[in-house]
Design an enzyme around this catalytic site. Structure first.
Site, short mmCIF file in Angstrom:
data_model
loop_
_atom_site.label_atom_id
_atom_site.label_comp_id
_atom_site.label_asym_id
_atom_site.label_seq_id
_atom_site.Cartn_x
_atom_site.Cartn_y
_atom_site.Cartn_z
N THR A 124 0.82 -1.22 0.00
CA THR A 124 0.00 0.00 0.00
C THR A 124 0.86 1.27 0.00
OG1 THR A 124 -1.46 1.31 1.45
CG2 THR A 124 -0.16 -0.38 2.52
N ASP A 125 0.29 2.35 -0.51
CA ASP A 125 1.01 3.63 -0.48
C ASP A 125 1.19 4.13 0.96
OD1 ASP A 125 -1.61 4.42 0.06
OD2 ASP A 125 -1.73 5.94 -1.50
N GLU A 126 0.43 3.54 1.90
CA GLU A 126 0.51 4.02 3.28
C GLU A 126 1.86 3.69 3.93
OE1 GLU A 126 -3.01 3.76 5.65
OE2 GLU A 126 -4.28 3.55 3.90
N TYR A 148 -1.74 -0.25 11.14
CA TYR A 148 -2.02 -0.92 9.86
C TYR A 148 -0.86 -0.72 8.89
CZ TYR A 148 -3.63 -1.20 5.02
OH TYR A 148 -3.71 -1.47 3.66
N LYS A 152 1.79 -3.50 7.32
CA LYS A 152 1.95 -3.71 5.87
C LYS A 152 3.39 -3.43 5.44
CE LYS A 152 -0.73 -4.54 3.14
NZ LYS A 152 -1.19 -5.85 2.61
P1 NAD Z 1 -10.63 -6.35 2.86
O1 NAD Z 1 -10.55 -6.03 4.33
O2 NAD Z 1 -11.86 -6.00 2.11
O3 NAD Z 1 -10.37 -7.91 2.63
C1 NAD Z 1 -9.40 -8.63 3.32
C2 NAD Z 1 -9.71 -10.12 3.13
O4 NAD Z 1 -8.69 -10.87 3.80
C3 NAD Z 1 -11.04 -10.55 3.76
O5 NAD Z 1 -11.74 -11.38 2.86
C4 NAD Z 1 -10.62 -11.32 4.99
O6 NAD Z 1 -11.54 -12.35 5.36
C5 NAD Z 1 -9.29 -11.91 4.54
N1 NAD Z 1 -8.41 -12.23 5.67
C6 NAD Z 1 -8.10 -11.45 6.74
N2 NAD Z 1 -7.27 -12.11 7.57
C7 NAD Z 1 -7.03 -13.32 7.00
C8 NAD Z 1 -6.24 -14.43 7.38
N3 NAD Z 1 -5.52 -14.43 8.52
N4 NAD Z 1 -6.20 -15.50 6.56
C9 NAD Z 1 -6.93 -15.52 5.41
N5 NAD Z 1 -7.71 -14.50 5.02
C10 NAD Z 1 -7.75 -13.41 5.80
O7 NAD Z 1 -9.35 -5.65 2.24
P2 NAD Z 1 -9.15 -4.98 0.80
O8 NAD Z 1 -9.55 -3.56 0.87
O9 NAD Z 1 -9.73 -5.87 -0.24
O10 NAD Z 1 -7.55 -5.01 0.70
C11 NAD Z 1 -6.89 -6.14 0.15
C12 NAD Z 1 -5.40 -5.93 0.21
O11 NAD Z 1 -5.05 -4.74 -0.50
C13 NAD Z 1 -4.85 -5.75 1.62
O12 NAD Z 1 -3.62 -6.40 1.69
C14 NAD Z 1 -4.67 -4.25 1.76
O13 NAD Z 1 -3.65 -3.94 2.68
C15 NAD Z 1 -4.30 -3.89 0.34
N6 NAD Z 1 -4.63 -2.51 -0.06
C16 NAD Z 1 -5.91 -2.06 0.05
C17 NAD Z 1 -6.22 -0.78 -0.38
C18 NAD Z 1 -7.64 -0.26 -0.30
O14 NAD Z 1 -7.85 0.91 -0.62
N7 NAD Z 1 -8.62 -1.05 0.06
C19 NAD Z 1 -5.21 0.04 -0.91
C20 NAD Z 1 -3.90 -0.46 -0.99
C21 NAD Z 1 -3.63 -1.75 -0.58
P1 TYD Z 2 -10.22 5.24 4.67
O1 TYD Z 2 -11.25 4.93 3.65
O2 TYD Z 2 -10.36 4.64 6.04
O3 TYD Z 2 -8.80 4.90 4.02
P2 TYD Z 2 -7.32 5.24 4.57
O4 TYD Z 2 -7.40 5.78 5.94
O5 TYD Z 2 -6.68 3.89 4.55
O6 TYD Z 2 -6.75 6.19 3.58
O7 TYD Z 2 -10.18 6.81 4.87
C1 TYD Z 2 -9.94 7.68 3.78
C2 TYD Z 2 -9.97 9.10 4.31
O8 TYD Z 2 -11.29 9.40 4.78
C3 TYD Z 2 -9.05 9.31 5.50
O9 TYD Z 2 -8.50 10.63 5.43
C4 TYD Z 2 -9.97 9.23 6.70
C5 TYD Z 2 -11.28 9.79 6.16
N1 TYD Z 2 -12.50 9.23 6.79
C6 TYD Z 2 -13.43 10.09 7.36
O10 TYD Z 2 -13.28 11.33 7.37
N2 TYD Z 2 -14.57 9.55 7.93
C7 TYD Z 2 -14.78 8.20 7.97
O11 TYD Z 2 -15.81 7.75 8.53
C8 TYD Z 2 -13.81 7.32 7.36
C9 TYD Z 2 -14.00 5.84 7.36
C10 TYD Z 2 -12.69 7.91 6.77
#
Ligand code: NAD
Ligand code: TYD
Length: 334
Positions: A124-126, A148, A152
């Site tokens: 992730t970019d985080e 988090y 990561k």
């Molecule tokens: P999500 O929370 O929607 O899904 C995570 C999935 O992982 C779920 O289905 C959960 O059941 C499964 N899981 C959790 N713990 C587990 C374990 N111990 N064993 C097996 N399965 C397990 O997450 P997402 O938003 O789909 O993100 C997916 C990946 O992408 C993550 O690695 C996250 O860090 C990365 N990512 C997400 C974003 C975003 O904006 N959502 C951005 C950058 C990177």
């Molecule tokens: P989020 O979707 O949780 O992603 P991330 O923190 O991983 O970037 O949040 C995106 C942005 O939105 C972040 O600046 C926090 C803000 N946010 C709110 O202001 N209210 C909310 O209820 C949530 C979930 C996020």
């Protein structure tokens, strides 16, 4: 015929990736290993669950006795499995360290044992932390702020160490914030859209001026595929679309799209350690012939429409029915 082990495939991005890959390629098989935490949802894959190229296995990536035999039968691992929500990591970081770091280690050990062709670690970019100015490139210092992001970051560098030490062919896409269908309604866009549809308030943290670079999940899936297929061993690729928006801009768009009043906006206490801005330099991934195919405006409109048209999907989650269903399943299996 190649077989992919997709972990966390019942979550938001993982389920979109599985659908995208099966629709695009006839000659692949996918095994989806997912623990079905609160974020895992088999409803995300109803349309493909009967596809004979697809198999679901319920299990934890931290459990080597489940991981080992699966890795033995696949060619590639794409590790999406993670605890993924910053707010939850502030409240209780334990599961983040366990799944995001230790779970990745268990997968890496199995990958090494069975000489896997490719290990794709979804990062992730985080991991870079926050910046008020400029854009992070892949060699910049990592400076994660939340539990988090730090977990990561640990996984990201652990994966790299398996390349340096054991020559495991790893690649690491670092994606920016995703949005699109099937996102658990706890993240900004999915939460605010579903709240607005229900005329509930939209809790804006702090001044609402934090900036994220928003990437449509389908574009991210294409980017992950590009990195998996064409990325160099041991290389990191930033994956973002350059759609920098403040949270207030996103909120305004959602309200306008749904024809809802600004009075739903509610300013609440800021998130602890709230990162101000994430921004990526994406010139490196362009060398893999990837570019986002959707404009931000079109993808946002499609996403808002999807949540409007699929109330059953998210109402089940928000009503708690879904959580209760899995609590019962868990009780029965223990
Ligand atoms: P999500 O929370 O929607 O899904 C995570 C999935 O992982 C779920 O289905 C959960 O059941 C499964 N899981 C959790 N713990 C587990 C374990 N111990 N064993 C097996 N399965 C397990 O997450 P997402 O938003 O789909 O993100 C997916 C990946 O992408 C993550 O690695 C996250 O860090 C990365 N990512 C997400 C974003 C975003 O904006 N959502 C951005 C950058 C990177
Ligand atoms: P989020 O979707 O949780 O992603 P991330 O923190 O991983 O970037 O949040 C995106 C942005 O939105 C972040 O600046 C926090 C803000 N946010 C709110 O202001 N209210 C909310 O209820 C949530 C979930 C996020």
């Amino acid at each position: 015929m190649r077989t992919l082990l997709v972990t966390g495939g019942a979550g938001f991005i993982g389920s979109n990736f599985i659908r995208y890959m099966l629709n695009k390629h006839s000659n692949i098989r996918i095994v989806n290993l997912d623990k079905l935490t609160y974020a895992g949802n088999l409803d995300n894959l109803r349309d493909i669950e009967k596809d004979d190229r697809y198999r679901f296995v319920k299990g934890d990536i931290c459990d080597a006795s489940i991981v080992d035999p699966l890795v033995k039968e696949v060619d590639i691992i794409v590790n999406f499995a993670a605890e993924s929500h910053v707010d939850r990591s502030i409240g209780s970081p334990d599961d983040f360290i366990q799944t995001d770091v230790f779970g990745t280690f268990v997968l890496l050990e199995a990958a090494r044992k069975y000489s896997i062709d490719r290990f794709v670690q979804i990062s992730t970019d985080e991991v870079y932390g926050s910046t008020e100015n400029g854009f992070f490139n892949e060699t910049d210092t990592l400076n994660p702020s939340s539990p988090y992001a730090a977990s990561k970051c640990g996984a990201d560098r652990l994966v790299y160490s398996y390349y340096v030490t054991y020559k495991l062919p790893v690649v690491i896409p670092r994606s920016s914030n995703n949005f699109g269908p099937y996102q658990y309604p706890e993240k900004l866009i999915s939460l605010f859209t579903t709240n607005a549809i229900e005329d509930k308030s939209l809790p804006i943290y702090g001044d609402g001026l934090n900036v994220r670079d928003w990437l449509y999940v389908v574009d991210n899936c294409e980017g992950v595929e590009a990195v998996m297929e064409r990325g160099g061993d041991g290389e990191v690729y930033n994956l973002g679309a350059g759609n920098e928006k403040t949270n207030l801009e996103i909120t305004g768009l959602i309200l306008k799209d749904l024809g809802k009043p600004e009075s739903l906006m509610t300013y609440v206490e800021d998130r602890l350690g709230h990162d101000r801005r994430y921004a990526l330099d994406t010139s490196k991934i362009k060398t893999l012939d990837w570019a986002p195919r959707h404009t931000f405006e079109d993808a946002m409109a499609e996403t808002v429409a999807w949540y409007r048209d699929n109330e059953t999907w998210w109402k089940k989650i928000k009503s708690g029915e879904y959580l209760e269903y899995y609590r019962q399943q868990y009780k029965q299996s223990h």
